[in-house]
Design a protein around this motif. Structure first.
Motif, PDB file in Angstrom:
ATOM      1  N   MET A 130       0.838  -1.199   0.000  1.00 41.26           N
ATOM      2  CA  MET A 130       0.000   0.000   0.000  1.00 41.26           C
ATOM      3  C   MET A 130       0.873   1.249   0.000  1.00 41.26           C
ATOM      4  N   THR A 131       0.508   2.215  -0.828  1.00 38.44           N
ATOM      5  CA  THR A 131       1.157   3.520  -0.815  1.00 38.44           C
ATOM      6  C   THR A 131       0.346   4.430   0.089  1.00 38.44           C
ATOM      7  N   TRP A 132       0.941   4.826   1.183  1.00 38.22           N
ATOM      8  CA  TRP A 132       0.199   5.630   2.143  1.00 38.22           C
ATOM      9  C   TRP A 132      -0.079   7.018   1.582  1.00 38.22           C
ATOM     10  N   PHE A 133       0.974   7.679   1.093  1.00 36.77           N
ATOM     11  CA  PHE A 133       0.826   8.991   0.480  1.00 36.77           C
ATOM     12  C   PHE A 133       1.750   9.060  -0.725  1.00 36.77           C
ATOM     13  N   GLU A 134       1.342   9.800  -1.742  1.00 39.57           N
ATOM     14  CA  GLU A 134       2.133   9.892  -2.966  1.00 39.57           C
ATOM     15  C   GLU A 134       3.333  10.824  -2.811  1.00 39.57           C
ATOM     16  N   SER A 135       3.227  11.814  -1.927  1.00 35.39           N
ATOM     17  CA  SER A 135       4.265  12.836  -1.774  1.00 35.39           C
ATOM     18  C   SER A 135       3.970  13.615  -0.504  1.00 35.39           C
ATOM     19  N   PRO A 136       4.919  14.446  -0.056  1.00 33.89           N
ATOM     20  CA  PRO A 136       4.612  15.321   1.082  1.00 33.89           C
ATOM     21  C   PRO A 136       3.411  16.227   0.812  1.00 33.89           C
ATOM     22  N   ALA A 137       3.306  16.723  -0.411  1.00 37.24           N
ATOM     23  CA  ALA A 137       2.165  17.588  -0.742  1.00 37.24           C
ATOM     24  C   ALA A 137       0.855  16.811  -0.663  1.00 37.24           C
ATOM     25  N   ASP A 138       0.891  15.552  -1.089  1.00 42.24           N
ATOM     26  CA  ASP A 138      -0.306  14.716  -1.004  1.00 42.24           C
ATOM     27  C   ASP A 138      -0.673  14.451   0.450  1.00 42.24           C
ATOM     28  N   ALA A 139       0.333  14.210   1.290  1.00 40.76           N
ATOM     29  CA  ALA A 139       0.076  14.011   2.717  1.00 40.76           C
ATOM     30  C   ALA A 139      -0.564  15.252   3.316  1.00 40.76           C
ATOM     31  N   ASP A 140      -0.034  16.415   2.974  1.00 35.05           N
ATOM     32  CA  ASP A 140      -0.577  17.672   3.476  1.00 35.05           C
ATOM     33  C   ASP A 140      -2.036  17.838   3.042  1.00 35.05           C
ATOM     34  N   LYS A 141      -2.313  17.532   1.793  1.00 33.95           N
ATOM     35  CA  LYS A 141      -3.666  17.687   1.250  1.00 33.95           C
ATOM     36  C   LYS A 141      -4.644  16.710   1.898  1.00 33.95           C
ATOM     37  N   GLN A 142      -4.225  15.453   2.030  1.00 36.22           N
ATOM     38  CA  GLN A 142      -5.131  14.446   2.587  1.00 36.22           C
ATOM     39  C   GLN A 142      -5.374  14.659   4.079  1.00 36.22           C
ATOM     40  N   LEU A 143      -4.346  15.079   4.805  1.00 29.19           N
ATOM     41  CA  LEU A 143      -4.533  15.362   6.228  1.00 29.19           C
ATOM     42  C   LEU A 143      -5.466  16.556   6.415  1.00 29.19           C
ATOM     43  N   ALA A 144      -5.306  17.569   5.579  1.00 28.65           N
ATOM     44  CA  ALA A 144      -6.188  18.737   5.666  1.00 28.65           C
ATOM     45  C   ALA A 144      -7.634  18.357   5.371  1.00 28.65           C
ATOM     46  N   ALA A 145      -7.812  17.398   4.463  1.00 29.05           N
ATOM     47  CA  ALA A 145      -9.162  16.988   4.080  1.00 29.05           C
ATOM     48  C   ALA A 145      -9.917  16.326   5.226  1.00 29.05           C
ATOM     49  N   VAL A 146      -9.175  15.788   6.205  1.00 30.57           N
ATOM     50  CA  VAL A 146      -9.831  15.161   7.360  1.00 30.57           C
ATOM     51  C   VAL A 146      -9.710  16.039   8.612  1.00 30.57           C
ATOM     52  N   GLY A 147      -9.361  17.321   8.396  1.00 26.68           N
ATOM     53  CA  GLY A 147      -9.389  18.271   9.491  1.00 26.68           C
ATOM     54  C   GLY A 147      -8.098  18.449  10.257  1.00 26.68           C
ATOM     55  N   TYR A 148      -6.979  17.916   9.736  1.00 27.02           N
ATOM     56  CA  TYR A 148      -5.694  18.079  10.423  1.00 27.02           C
ATOM     57  C   TYR A 148      -4.825  19.008   9.592  1.00 27.02           C
ATOM     58  N   LEU A 149      -4.608  20.225  10.088  1.00 32.12           N
ATOM     59  CA  LEU A 149      -3.787  21.196   9.373  1.00 32.12           C
ATOM     60  C   LEU A 149      -2.325  20.949   9.711  1.00 32.12           C
ATOM     61  N   SER A 150      -1.581  20.500   8.727  1.00 32.03           N
ATOM     62  CA  SER A 150      -0.191  20.123   8.921  1.00 32.03           C
ATOM     63  C   SER A 150       0.726  21.283   8.572  1.00 32.03           C
ATOM     64  N   ASP A 151       2.024  21.060   8.760  1.00 42.99           N
ATOM     65  CA  ASP A 151       3.037  21.992   8.261  1.00 42.99           C
ATOM     66  C   ASP A 151       4.023  21.186   7.416  1.00 42.99           C
ATOM     67  N   THR A 152       5.016  21.862   6.867  1.00 44.11           N
ATOM     68  CA  THR A 152       5.923  21.184   5.934  1.00 44.11           C
ATOM     69  C   THR A 152       6.656  20.026   6.587  1.00 44.11           C
ATOM     70  N   ALA A 153       7.175  20.229   7.800  1.00 47.77           N
ATOM     71  CA  ALA A 153       7.926  19.172   8.473  1.00 47.77           C
ATOM     72  C   ALA A 153       7.036  17.970   8.770  1.00 47.77           C
ATOM     73  N   THR A 154       5.838  18.224   9.232  1.00 50.42           N
ATOM     74  CA  THR A 154       4.920  17.135   9.578  1.00 50.42           C
ATOM     75  C   THR A 154       4.497  16.366   8.336  1.00 50.42           C
ATOM     76  N   SER A 155       4.147  17.063   7.279  1.00 52.55           N
ATOM     77  CA  SER A 155       3.720  16.403   6.043  1.00 52.55           C
ATOM     78  C   SER A 155       4.849  15.584   5.437  1.00 52.55           C
ATOM     79  N   THR A 156       6.057  16.142   5.448  1.00 50.90           N
ATOM     80  CA  THR A 156       7.201  15.435   4.865  1.00 50.90           C
ATOM     81  C   THR A 156       7.550  14.186   5.658  1.00 50.90           C
ATOM     82  N   THR A 157       7.589  14.302   6.973  1.00 51.78           N
ATOM     83  CA  THR A 157       7.942  13.160   7.811  1.00 51.78           C
ATOM     84  C   THR A 157       6.866  12.089   7.767  1.00 51.78           C
ATOM     85  N   THR A 158       5.619  12.499   7.708  1.00 50.15           N
ATOM     86  CA  THR A 158       4.520  11.539   7.596  1.00 50.15           C
ATOM     87  C   THR A 158       4.612  10.768   6.286  1.00 50.15           C
ATOM     88  N   PHE A 159       4.877  11.473   5.197  1.00 51.80           N
ATOM     89  CA  PHE A 159       5.062  10.806   3.906  1.00 51.80           C
ATOM     90  C   PHE A 159       6.206   9.803   3.964  1.00 51.80           C
TER      91      PHE A 159
END
Length: 287
Positions: free
Chosen positions: A1-30
């Motif tokens: 399974m691919t969890w996220f396609e990129s840091p930008a995708d992680a940022d977008k998907q987290l925001a879609a479920v109500g979690y406002l991320s930042d660059t470090a969080t989105s990148t590390t999550t990806f």
């Protein structure tokens, strides 16, 4: 399974479920998903560490398995234990059956009580394993976690080694009440989350309480920042900021003046000494 396609995708998907991320969080999550590495999230209580794991699960459609850590947590509560009462009944029902035959019968899945770590390892569906407040456990528990985080497998003496069919995405959270071992840290990606700046927290408040006026949201965030700068027993969390905003909206409050603060401060401060200090210092700063 691919969890996220990129840091930008992680940022977008987290925001879609109500979690406002930042660059470090989105990148590390990806990277945690892409590299199949556990993610250790450290920071003060109430900054959204646990919520990040929940948001990852919501964003990806994965199930969340949570191990809540506490002092005294042991293998039986974290990993597995045997259903001794059921085993005893099986032994009694065996009658004259030999011990070797009975032994093979009672050490099977039927008698195994799986706890969060083993549950996550055995799942075939996408899973986020949240090991929450790992710093509250005893040092000995870290040894138990090493096999999980290194090889994603569990050894049960009576059954052998059980390896993960599908690796869960592991998120460990820590309030940094004690230093974790280097062995644990080596196996993890690291992310530090602190309280957001005023602009970011105002965005969070507005996203979670869309009916609030921008001016009132700014006032709430401003006062919370002042509270966090005081020597309190428990600084307000982001969740408590949101609760305060919802409270003010429910009361029809248009501005956060002294009367409104006195009336609702219990939403964000839960200790009498903190309440008294805050009331005193906020009044001093307003004069």
């Amino acid at each position: 399974m691919t969890w996220f396609e990129s840091p930008a995708d992680a940022d977008k998907q987290l925001a879609a479920v109500g979690y406002l991320s930042d660059t470090a969080t989105s990148t590390t999550t990806f990277l945690a998903g892409a590299l199949e590495k556990p993610l250790l999230v450290e920071g003060p209580a109430g900054v959204g560490k646990t919520e990040l794991a929940k948001a990852i699960a919501r964003a990806t459609g994965a199930d969340l398995v949570r191990l809540q850590c506490y002092e005294g947590l042991d293998e039986a509560r974290a990993l597995y234990e045997w259903n001794y009462k059921k085993q005893l009944l099986r032994i009694q029902a065996a009658g004259d059956q030999s011990w070797d035959e009975t032994h093979d019968d009672i050490f099977t899945d039927e008698f195994l009580l799986t706890r969060p770590l083993l549950t996550a390892i055995r799942r075939e569906e996408p899973t986020v394993l949240l090991i929450d407040e790992v710093d509250k456990t005893d040092v000995e528990v870290e040894g138990l976690l090493l096999e999980i985080l290194s090889d994603f497998q569990v050894t049960i003496p009576e059954m052998g080694t059980i390896s993960a069919v599908r690796r869960p995405l592991v998120v460990l959270t820590s309030n940094a009440t004690r230093e974790l071992s280097e062995a644990i840290k080596r196996r993890c990606l690291f992310l530090h989350i602190d309280y957001p700046d005023s602009g970011r927290e105002r965005e969070i408040v507005v996203s979670q309480v869309p009916e609030i006026e921008e001016q009132l949201a700014g006032q709430v965030v401003e006062v919370v920042a002042k509270l966090r700068g005081m020597d309190l027993r428990k600084a307000p969390s982001i969740a408590e900021t949101i609760d305060w905003a919802r409270t003010l909206v429910a009361l029809g409050t248009g501005t956060l003046d002294g009367a409104a603060i006195d009336q609702t401060l219990g939403v964000v401060l839960k200790h009498a000494s903190d309440h008294d200090r805050a009331v005193r210092e906020l009044r001093l700063r307003s004069t």
